[in-house]
Design a protein around this motif. Structure first.
Motif, short mmCIF file in Angstrom:
data_model
loop_
_atom_site.label_atom_id
_atom_site.label_comp_id
_atom_site.label_asym_id
_atom_site.label_seq_id
_atom_site.Cartn_x
_atom_site.Cartn_y
_atom_site.Cartn_z
N CYS A 13 47.33 37.16 38.81
CA CYS A 13 47.56 38.61 38.72
C CYS A 13 47.27 39.26 40.07
CB CYS A 13 46.66 39.21 37.64
SG CYS A 13 46.71 41.01 37.62
N CYS A 16 44.08 41.97 39.55
CA CYS A 16 42.69 41.59 39.27
C CYS A 16 42.37 40.17 39.70
CB CYS A 16 42.38 41.78 37.79
SG CYS A 16 43.24 40.64 36.70
N CYS A 46 48.82 40.67 34.95
CA CYS A 46 48.48 40.39 33.56
C CYS A 46 48.78 41.64 32.73
CB CYS A 46 47.02 39.96 33.43
SG CYS A 46 45.83 41.23 33.87
N CYS A 49 46.54 44.81 33.26
CA CYS A 49 46.79 45.49 34.54
C CYS A 49 48.15 46.16 34.53
CB CYS A 49 46.70 44.50 35.69
SG CYS A 49 45.00 43.97 36.04
ZN LIG Z 1 45.20 41.62 35.96
#
Ligand SMILES: [Zn+2]
Length: 97
Positions: A13, A16, A46, A49
C-alpha cells in the motif's frame, strides 16, 4: 499436475506501507487515469486507505480558495489572504514556542 505457480501476488500500500494480496488492493494511479493502462505501473492502496482518500474532505479548501478569490489576485495577495483565512479557521500554523 499443473506447475505450481504463485497466485497470491502481493503488493504494498502506497499510503500505509502494509503488504497485502493483489486481490485485496485498489489500484491507484497518481495521474488519476485508471483507464489508460499502456506502459504504466500502478501503485496500490489497501481498502481502508483507499476509502480515506476518496472521502477525504476537500470542500473546506475549495471554499477557502473561492472565498479569497484565488486566481483573481496576484500571488502575494493570495498567499497572505490564504494564510490569514487558514489561521482564522484553524489557528496559527507555527508551533507555539
Ligand atoms: Zn493502506
Amino acid at each position: 499436475m499443473w506447475p505450481s505457480r504463485s497466485r497470491t501476488e502481493t503488493v504494498i500500500c502506497t499510503a500505509c506501507g502494509d503488504q497485502f494480496t493483489r486481490s485485496m488492493a485498489r489500484e491507484y494511479d497518481k495521474y488519476g487515469d485508471r483507464w489508460d493502462r499502456k506502459d504504466k505501473t500502478f501503485e496500490y492502496l489497501c481498502k481502508p486507505c483507499h476509502s480515506d482518500l476518496c472521502h477525504h474532505p476537500r470542500t473546506d479548501l475549495e471554499a477557502i480558495l473561492v472565498e479569497i478569490g484565488a486566481g483573481d489576485t496576484d500571488e502575494e495577495t493570495f498567499l497572505s489572504a490564504y494564510l490569514e483565512t487558514v489561521e482564522k479557521r484553524y489557528g496559527r500554523l507555527e508551533e507555539e514556542s
